[in-house]
Design an enzyme around this catalytic site. Structure first.
Site, PDB file in Angstrom:
ATOM      1  N   ASP A   1     -10.071  -4.773  -4.226  1.00 42.80           N
ATOM      2  CA  ASP A   1      -9.704  -3.950  -3.318  1.00 42.80           C
ATOM      3  C   ASP A   1     -10.494  -2.528  -3.119  1.00 42.80           C
ATOM      4  O   ASP A   1     -10.371  -1.822  -4.232  1.00 42.80           O
ATOM      5  CB  ASP A   1      -7.953  -3.466  -3.577  1.00 42.80           C
ATOM      6  CG  ASP A   1      -7.284  -2.628  -2.680  1.00 42.80           C
ATOM      7  OD1 ASP A   1      -8.065  -1.770  -1.825  1.00 42.80           O
ATOM      8  OD2 ASP A   1      -6.235  -2.754  -2.727  1.00 42.80           O
TER       9      ASP A   1
ATOM     10  N   SER B   1       0.766  -1.384  -0.009  1.00 42.99           N
ATOM     11  CA  SER B   1      -0.038   0.039  -0.237  1.00 42.99           C
ATOM     12  C   SER B   1       0.843   1.160  -0.119  1.00 42.99           C
ATOM     13  O   SER B   1       1.638   1.299  -1.080  1.00 42.99           O
ATOM     14  CB  SER B   1      -0.878   0.116   1.020  1.00 42.99           C
ATOM     15  OG  SER B   1      -1.896   1.039   0.951  1.00 42.99           O
TER      16      SER B   1
ATOM     17  N   HIS C   1      -8.174  -5.186   0.214  1.00 44.19           N
ATOM     18  CA  HIS C   1      -6.782  -4.537   0.338  1.00 44.19           C
ATOM     19  C   HIS C   1      -5.913  -5.183   1.528  1.00 44.19           C
ATOM     20  O   HIS C   1      -5.979  -4.759   2.561  1.00 44.19           O
ATOM     21  CB  HIS C   1      -7.193  -3.106   1.011  1.00 44.19           C
ATOM     22  CG  HIS C   1      -5.979  -2.255   0.843  1.00 44.19           C
ATOM     23  ND1 HIS C   1      -5.271  -1.809  -0.397  1.00 44.19           N
ATOM     24  CD2 HIS C   1      -5.473  -1.494   1.771  1.00 44.19           C
ATOM     25  CE1 HIS C   1      -4.333  -0.937  -0.067  1.00 44.19           C
ATOM     26  NE2 HIS C   1      -4.242  -0.739   1.292  1.00 44.19           N
TER      27      HIS C   1
END
Length: 232
Positions: free
Chosen positions: A177, A122, A211
């Site tokens: 995600d 991320s 995610h």
């Protein structure tokens, strides 16, 4: 000359997993927003290679605009997560310099740059991509999980002096995600192909994954590591 960890702030309290045998390679892995190095040290220890040193630094705690200025671990400030959101250019460049200092430290201590992988998840993956593309050392490989390329409008010019135009890149993304949509990962992959040898870029997506990571993705990371930093 061997530098000590105190001369590199991020190394002072980073989570480090030492090799089970002589260390001939290193993986520097950067966590996501609000996390710490501990969770990724644990994940990487499950796929560790015995001759590799794993370094998982903790991001500094700063107010994050996206989260109502709450103070949390963050490599740089985030104003939004869309490709056209304003960005913290000063913070991103400062964070990249701090990661480059970690790379330099490992080189000084005997691990050549071409035996170092830089990766992250991320926001940490985003910082890894930016750092590698503006780095003066040719790295072994780059891993970007569920991420994007920060300051993408400054590229390809920002990568003009990069030593990593022929460096293998593994990009992975969950297809479900909700935070960083897989479309942003695909756009990032296309942008990277303008700067890096396209044959060196892998972009893998995982159905049903949000995610986060998944076992198949971690296996892909392990296989990538075995390929770009093999035992010597």
């Amino acid at each position: 000359m061997c530098g000590n960890n105190m001369s590199v702030p991020l190394l002072a309290d980073a989570v480090t997993i030492s090799g089970a045998e002589r260390e001939t390679a290193a993986v520097i892995f950067l966590h996501g927003l609000g996390d710490t190095g501990h969770s990724w040290a644990e994940a990487l220890s499950a796929i560790r290679l015995p001759y590799v040193k794993y370094i998982c630094p903790h991001a500094p705690r700063i107010p994050v605009t996206l989260n109502m200025k709450m103070v949390m671990p963050s490599w740089f400030d985030l104003m939004g997560l869309s490709p056209d959101a304003p960005e913290d250019e000063t913070g991103i460049k400062k964070a990249a310099d701090n990661i480059k200092a970690v790379i330099e430290h490992e080189i000084r201590n005997g691990i050549p740059a071409n035996r170092i992988i830089l990766g992250g998840f991320s926001q940490g993956g985003a910082l890894s991509l930016y750092t590698a593309l503006t780095c003066q050392h040719q790295l072994a490989g780059i891993v970007g999980l569920s991420c994007w390329l920060p300051l993408h409008k400054t590229f390809p010019q920002a990568a003009s002096n990069s030593m990593n135009k022929d460096t293998p890149i593994l990009q992975c993304h969950g297809e479900m995600d909700p935070m960083i949509p897989v479309r942003f990962g695909a756009l990032t992959s296309e942008k990277l192909k303008c700067m890096v040898n396209p044959s060196k870029i892998q972009f893998r997506t995982y159905p049903g994954v949000m995610h986060s990571s998944c076992p198949q993705e971690m296996l892909a990371v392990k296989e990538f590591m075995e390929k770009v930093i093999p035992r010597i």
